[in-house]
Design an enzyme around this catalytic site. Structure first.
Site, PDB file in Angstrom:
ATOM      1  N   GLY A  60      25.461  54.860  36.602  1.00  0.00           N
ATOM      2  CA  GLY A  60      25.870  53.450  35.949  1.00  0.00           C
ATOM      3  C   GLY A  60      27.345  53.438  35.456  1.00  0.00           C
ATOM      4  CD1 TRP A  62      32.453  54.101  39.274  1.00  0.00           C
ATOM      5  CD2 TRP A  62      32.815  52.757  40.842  1.00  0.00           C
ATOM      6  NE1 TRP A  62      33.327  54.859  39.732  1.00  0.00           N
ATOM      7  CE2 TRP A  62      33.505  54.105  40.899  1.00  0.00           C
ATOM      8  CE3 TRP A  62      32.744  51.982  41.860  1.00  0.00           C
ATOM      9  CZ2 TRP A  62      34.456  54.142  42.013  1.00  0.00           C
ATOM     10  CZ3 TRP A  62      33.604  52.082  42.973  1.00  0.00           C
ATOM     11  CH2 TRP A  62      34.562  53.525  43.076  1.00  0.00           C
ATOM     12  CG  ASP A  80      21.931  54.970  43.129  1.00  0.00           C
ATOM     13  OD1 ASP A  80      23.132  55.238  43.274  1.00  0.00           O
ATOM     14  OD2 ASP A  80      21.230  55.809  43.862  1.00  0.00           O
ATOM     15  CG  ASP A  96      17.148  54.913  51.751  1.00  0.00           C
ATOM     16  OD1 ASP A  96      18.332  54.630  52.073  1.00  0.00           O
ATOM     17  OD2 ASP A  96      16.533  55.781  52.375  1.00  0.00           O
ATOM     18  CG  ASP A 121      31.644  56.577  43.240  1.00  0.00           C
ATOM     19  OD1 ASP A 121      32.426  56.821  43.925  1.00  0.00           O
ATOM     20  OD2 ASP A 121      31.300  57.118  42.267  1.00  0.00           O
ATOM     21  CE  LYS A 161      31.767  59.057  46.472  1.00  0.00           C
ATOM     22  NZ  LYS A 161      31.396  59.754  45.316  1.00  0.00           N
TER      23      LYS A 161
END
Length: 209
Positions: A60, A62, A80, A96, A121, A161
């Site tokens: 958490g 970000w 997530d 997922d 990320d 990322k």
């Protein structure tokens, strides 16, 4: 079971990491918060009232930063595969991201209102073998870009990322077709040993019919 020298070395570096210590002091859930804070300080991508989607959000870090920056008039949807403790005014979808059912939940949460910014990320569990890790990492990046295309409003931005390696150049070339400007950065808070970089994409051109 005895810890390996590798895991003990990582634990020592983690405990002594100045960003880990600062995160504990500032109340952030992870050192990753400082990567986004650094990006924000330089580029001002997040503004009050924005609609944002955060992929790979747990634990958490970000989402904490983004929620504070967009304020009460903004909207943040986070997702997530791992659990994430709740954050006020953040809609969290656990599952997922590579599964259609989870993607459908994200799209349903977004609804008819397109978003201003997608941040990611995400990273797979790394084995340390590039031949195994890179395809997994690039697959997540490709899915994130696909989602960004579906939910970003024209002129919207995308931060992700990404790891340098096989598939990187092709991904960058594809992103340049979809956004007005692309920039690669490595925040100071990224570990020097990490191959991670962040792609900043400004000015989504909209979906071509």
């Amino acid at each position: 079971m005895a810890r390996s020298k590798t895991s003990l070395g990582w634990l020592k570096r983690h405990v002594n990491d100045p960003y880990v210590k600062q995160a504990q002091k500032d109340g952030y859930r992870s050192r990753a918060s400082y990567k986004l804070l650094e990006i924000q300080e330089k580029y001002k991508l997040i503004r009050p009232g924005m609609n944002v989607v955060d992929l790979g959000a747990a634990p958490g870090g970000w989402s904490q930063v983004t929620s504070r920056l967009i304020g009460g008039q903004g909207r943040l949807i986070a997702s997530d595969i791992l659990e994430m403790d709740s954050i006020p005014d953040v809609t969290f979808i656990q599952g997922d991201f590579t599964e259609d059912a989870v993607l459908a939940q994200i799209l349903e949460a977004v609804g008819n209102s397109q978003v201003d910014l997608v941040i990611s990320d995400m990273a797979p569990n790394m084995s340390g073998t590039p031949e195994v890790d890179m395809p997994k990492a690039m697959f997540l990046c490709e899915l994130a870009l696909d989602l960004a295309e579906r939910i970003l409003k024209p002129g919207g931005n995308f931060v992700i990322k990404i790891f340098q390696g096989e598939g990187f150049d092709t991904y960058l070339k594809d992103a340049r077709k979809k956004f007005d400007k692309i920039q690669m950065i490595k925040p100071d808070s990224s570990r020097g040993s990490s191959r991670e970089q962040y792609m900043l994409a400004w000015g989504y051109r909209g979906r071509s019919e």
